[in-house]
Design a protein around this motif. Sequence first.
Motif, PDB file in Angstrom:
ATOM      1  N   GLY A 134       1.289   0.293  -2.533  1.00 21.34           N
ATOM      2  CA  GLY A 134       2.468   1.142  -2.397  1.00 21.34           C
ATOM      3  C   GLY A 134       2.220   2.509  -3.008  1.00 21.34           C
ATOM      4  N   LEU A 135       1.653   2.515  -4.217  1.00 24.34           N
ATOM      5  CA  LEU A 135       1.302   3.776  -4.879  1.00 24.34           C
ATOM      6  C   LEU A 135       0.222   4.519  -4.098  1.00 24.34           C
ATOM      7  CD1 LEU A 135       1.447   5.665  -7.353  1.00 24.34           C
ATOM      8  CD2 LEU A 135      -0.258   4.198  -8.452  1.00 24.34           C
ATOM      9  N   LEU A 136      -0.778   3.789  -3.627  1.00 26.58           N
ATOM     10  CA  LEU A 136      -1.878   4.407  -2.894  1.00 26.58           C
ATOM     11  C   LEU A 136      -1.405   5.020  -1.577  1.00 26.58           C
ATOM     12  CD1 LEU A 136      -4.711   4.377  -4.120  1.00 26.58           C
ATOM     13  CD2 LEU A 136      -5.359   2.647  -2.426  1.00 26.58           C
ATOM     14  N   GLY A 137      -0.429   4.384  -0.938  1.00 23.84           N
ATOM     15  CA  GLY A 137       0.094   4.901   0.327  1.00 23.84           C
ATOM     16  C   GLY A 137       0.723   6.269   0.197  1.00 23.84           C
ATOM     17  N   ASP A 138       1.297   6.566  -0.971  1.00 23.04           N
ATOM     18  CA  ASP A 138       1.863   7.898  -1.217  1.00 23.04           C
ATOM     19  C   ASP A 138       0.804   8.896  -1.666  1.00 23.04           C
ATOM     20  OD1 ASP A 138       4.525   7.381  -0.556  1.00 23.04           O
ATOM     21  OD2 ASP A 138       4.968   6.555  -2.533  1.00 23.04           O
ATOM     22  N   ARG A 139      -0.287   8.413  -2.236  1.00 20.85           N
ATOM     23  CA  ARG A 139      -1.341   9.305  -2.723  1.00 20.85           C
ATOM     24  C   ARG A 139      -2.341   9.671  -1.620  1.00 20.85           C
ATOM     25  NH1 ARG A 139      -1.823   9.058  -8.416  1.00 20.85           N
ATOM     26  NH2 ARG A 139       0.302   8.945  -9.235  1.00 20.85           N
ATOM     27  N   LEU A 140      -2.769   8.681  -0.847  1.00 19.90           N
ATOM     28  CA  LEU A 140      -3.829   8.899   0.145  1.00 19.90           C
ATOM     29  C   LEU A 140      -3.328   8.988   1.579  1.00 19.90           C
ATOM     30  CD1 LEU A 140      -6.549   6.411  -1.213  1.00 19.90           C
ATOM     31  CD2 LEU A 140      -6.218   8.831  -1.779  1.00 19.90           C
ATOM     32  N   GLY A 141      -2.115   8.569   1.823  1.00 19.62           N
ATOM     33  CA  GLY A 141      -1.601   8.557   3.190  1.00 19.62           C
ATOM     34  C   GLY A 141      -1.436   7.143   3.710  1.00 19.62           C
ATOM     35  N   ARG A 142      -0.451   6.962   4.595  1.00 18.08           N
ATOM     36  CA  ARG A 142      -0.139   5.620   5.089  1.00 18.08           C
ATOM     37  C   ARG A 142      -1.279   5.049   5.931  1.00 18.08           C
ATOM     38  NH1 ARG A 142       3.742   7.713   1.906  1.00 18.08           N
ATOM     39  NH2 ARG A 142       5.686   8.293   2.922  1.00 18.08           N
ATOM     40  N   TYR A 155       3.354  -4.804   3.094  1.00 21.35           N
ATOM     41  CA  TYR A 155       4.809  -4.675   2.968  1.00 21.35           C
ATOM     42  C   TYR A 155       5.245  -3.209   2.910  1.00 21.35           C
ATOM     43  CZ  TYR A 155       5.907  -9.646   2.302  1.00 21.35           C
ATOM     44  OH  TYR A 155       6.103 -10.994   2.492  1.00 21.35           O
ATOM     45  N   PRO A 156       4.851  -2.446   1.885  1.00 17.45           N
ATOM     46  CA  PRO A 156       5.337  -1.065   1.822  1.00 17.45           C
ATOM     47  C   PRO A 156       4.811  -0.188   2.944  1.00 17.45           C
ATOM     48  CG  PRO A 156       3.669  -1.438   0.141  1.00 17.45           C
ATOM     49  CD  PRO A 156       3.991  -2.773   0.725  1.00 17.45           C
ATOM     50  N   LEU A 157       3.580  -0.434   3.396  1.00 10.98           N
ATOM     51  CA  LEU A 157       2.997   0.445   4.409  1.00 10.98           C
ATOM     52  C   LEU A 157       3.607   0.216   5.785  1.00 10.98           C
ATOM     53  CD1 LEU A 157      -0.677   0.236   3.158  1.00 10.98           C
ATOM     54  CD2 LEU A 157       0.810   2.222   3.059  1.00 10.98           C
ATOM     55  N   ARG A 201       7.535  11.443  -0.556  1.00 13.72           N
ATOM     56  CA  ARG A 201       6.370  11.385  -1.447  1.00 13.72           C
ATOM     57  C   ARG A 201       6.400  10.171  -2.381  1.00 13.72           C
ATOM     58  NH1 ARG A 201       9.782  15.170  -2.720  1.00 13.72           N
ATOM     59  NH2 ARG A 201      10.815  15.197  -4.759  1.00 13.72           N
ATOM     60  N   LEU A 202       7.553   9.458  -2.449  1.00 16.08           N
ATOM     61  CA  LEU A 202       7.677   8.257  -3.290  1.00 16.08           C
ATOM     62  C   LEU A 202       8.128   7.044  -2.495  1.00 16.08           C
ATOM     63  CD1 LEU A 202       9.492   9.909  -6.351  1.00 16.08           C
ATOM     64  CD2 LEU A 202       7.091   9.218  -6.229  1.00 16.08           C
ATOM     65  N   ARG A 203       8.203   7.185  -1.186  1.00  9.03           N
ATOM     66  CA  ARG A 203       8.789   6.123  -0.344  1.00  9.03           C
ATOM     67  C   ARG A 203       7.979   4.834  -0.407  1.00  9.03           C
ATOM     68  NH1 ARG A 203       9.878   8.983   4.447  1.00  9.03           N
ATOM     69  NH2 ARG A 203      11.866   9.485   3.438  1.00  9.03           N
ATOM     70  N   SER A 204       6.683   4.935  -0.225  1.00  3.86           N
ATOM     71  CA  SER A 204       5.832   3.747  -0.237  1.00  3.86           C
ATOM     72  C   SER A 204       5.800   3.112  -1.633  1.00  3.86           C
ATOM     73  CB  SER A 204       4.415   4.124   0.214  1.00  3.86           C
ATOM     74  OG  SER A 204       3.544   3.027   0.181  1.00  3.86           O
ATOM     75  N   THR A 205       5.760   3.938  -2.669  1.00  2.36           N
ATOM     76  CA  THR A 205       5.753   3.432  -4.046  1.00  2.36           C
ATOM     77  C   THR A 205       7.024   2.661  -4.359  1.00  2.36           C
ATOM     78  OG1 THR A 205       4.384   5.292  -4.788  1.00  2.36           O
ATOM     79  CG2 THR A 205       5.607   4.089  -6.476  1.00  2.36           C
ATOM     80  N   CYS A 206       8.167   3.221  -4.011  1.00  2.70           N
ATOM     81  CA  CYS A 206       9.446   2.575  -4.308  1.00  2.70           C
ATOM     82  C   CYS A 206       9.624   1.295  -3.502  1.00  2.70           C
ATOM     83  CB  CYS A 206      10.605   3.537  -4.043  1.00  2.70           C
ATOM     84  SG  CYS A 206      10.687   4.911  -5.219  1.00  2.70           S
TER      85      CYS A 206
END
Length: 531
Positions: A89-97, A145-147, A433-438
């Motif tokens: 989830g954190l990585l998806g916001d940092r590197l891209g979905r 799940y988050p991605l 920018r926080l969607r995947s993390t949350c």
Amino acid sequence: MATTVDTVLTTLDSSKTQWYHYKAVIISGMGFFTDAYDLFCVSLITKLLGRIYYHVPGSSKPGVLPPHVAAAINGVALCGTLLGQLFFGLLGDRLGRKKVYGITLFLMALCSIASGLSFGSSPKSVMTTLCFFRFWLGFGIGGDYPLSATIMAEYANKKTRGSFIAAVFAMQGFGILGGGLVGMGISGVFRALYNAPAYSVDPVGSTPPEADYVWRIILMLGALPAVLSYYWRMKMPETARYTALVAKNTEQARKDMEKVLNVEIQVKKTAQNNLAQKNKPFGLFSREFILRHGLHLLGTASAWFFVDIAYYSQNLFQKEIFSAVGWLPPAKSMSALDEVFKISFSQFLIAFFGTVPGYWFTVLLIDRIGRFLIQTMGFLFMTVFMFALAIPYQHWLLNKTGFLIMYGLTFFFANFGPNSTTFIVPAEIFPARLRSTCHGISAAAGKAGAIVGAFGFLYAAQNQDKTKTDAGYPAGIGIRNSLFILGGINLLGFACTFLVPEANGKSLEEMSRDNEDEDQQEQGPRNVEGV
């Protein structure tokens, strides 16, 4: 004239539903098909593993997995999933979905195959190897799940966004169905080739040596849908919202959307007052985030936590129900392959009549009646059915058909209710920018609830009489008292729903307030309508 970012996002929100949206549902949904298959197929093979590796010569009953081994095999995947949800989830916001999406699929395929190749010279070493690979399988599943939710939310238009995200999640139901079909198919083929007597007739011969291939093949086939969808997943462009709002590359976002939506977006490239400049960055632990979305995150995480306690605890009743209605005869009256077939058949029926319909009721109705109504209604009906099972519990022991109906309805309203909406809402209400993390944090809270439901209540629901507990388990509070507690847990989930705003019919930027300027942001959470 409209600016680049505003125009791209408006085009996304107002675009007509077309083939590309359905393709995105299928590609994202295949990941969830794989997730459900891999997580639930282990329930088909645990009895077989017990017969193969823990047979006790001279025993009147087939071998079973010791409680700590059974808990480990089922639990390591859930623990891996929890950590994967947070990490990816954190990585998806940092590197891209898109980039992270491919990593999760590759990990799932690799570990599915490796699980079936678990090796060792003793039962302990085989189980240890299996647990190792299932942990990393769960880690990859967690990232899906988050991605998947975030990608589908950012591709969809605001009119049908809920249905599309729900359709991705509904593929879980088909994954459970697929697991049942594969279990029946593989065990049926081996049963025809290596016909074995019942355990009561021949304890050793009831489990032919070839049965060891059955559980391995069932696990390894989980890699197939992941491999088949990998190419198409890599062909998907990065979502326009991530490219424009997070990566700040509005020109690339425009090109990607023109390609996938078959439209031409006319914009002024010189305009400056757009979302990319208007949006004031803030972090997950900042005061701004806590003021604007702190209660929302608490609401999505706690509701998911409570529903998964109730949802994953429902397997406590399966053995009793399956035996009562004749789907699962006593173990000693079957061969090992007969038992795999009948367990697979039972899981297929429960999924077909109870699980899948609830998912698709959500798909059909969520954009008509909203997330809030479906979630509150689901929690309330789950509470009613839990108490209705608990209060006259002795009556249901004599009326097994009625118990089965009530059990099926509880599953139905979990899926046409909070089990679906808790997956959907976190992908809609947080900043890009926080969607995947949350979403990952909310999903991880859910998996923590799943661990409590699957294992805490497995021990708690044991009979209060120590002589009547399952082998290896201490005395518990009993199923009736467990049902009362689960009913109360559903009420807590109902209450937490009121912390979450209704996203029906609104754009992602309205819900996240990414479309406000800095002065509006500093005034606190006043423009997002709560439910």
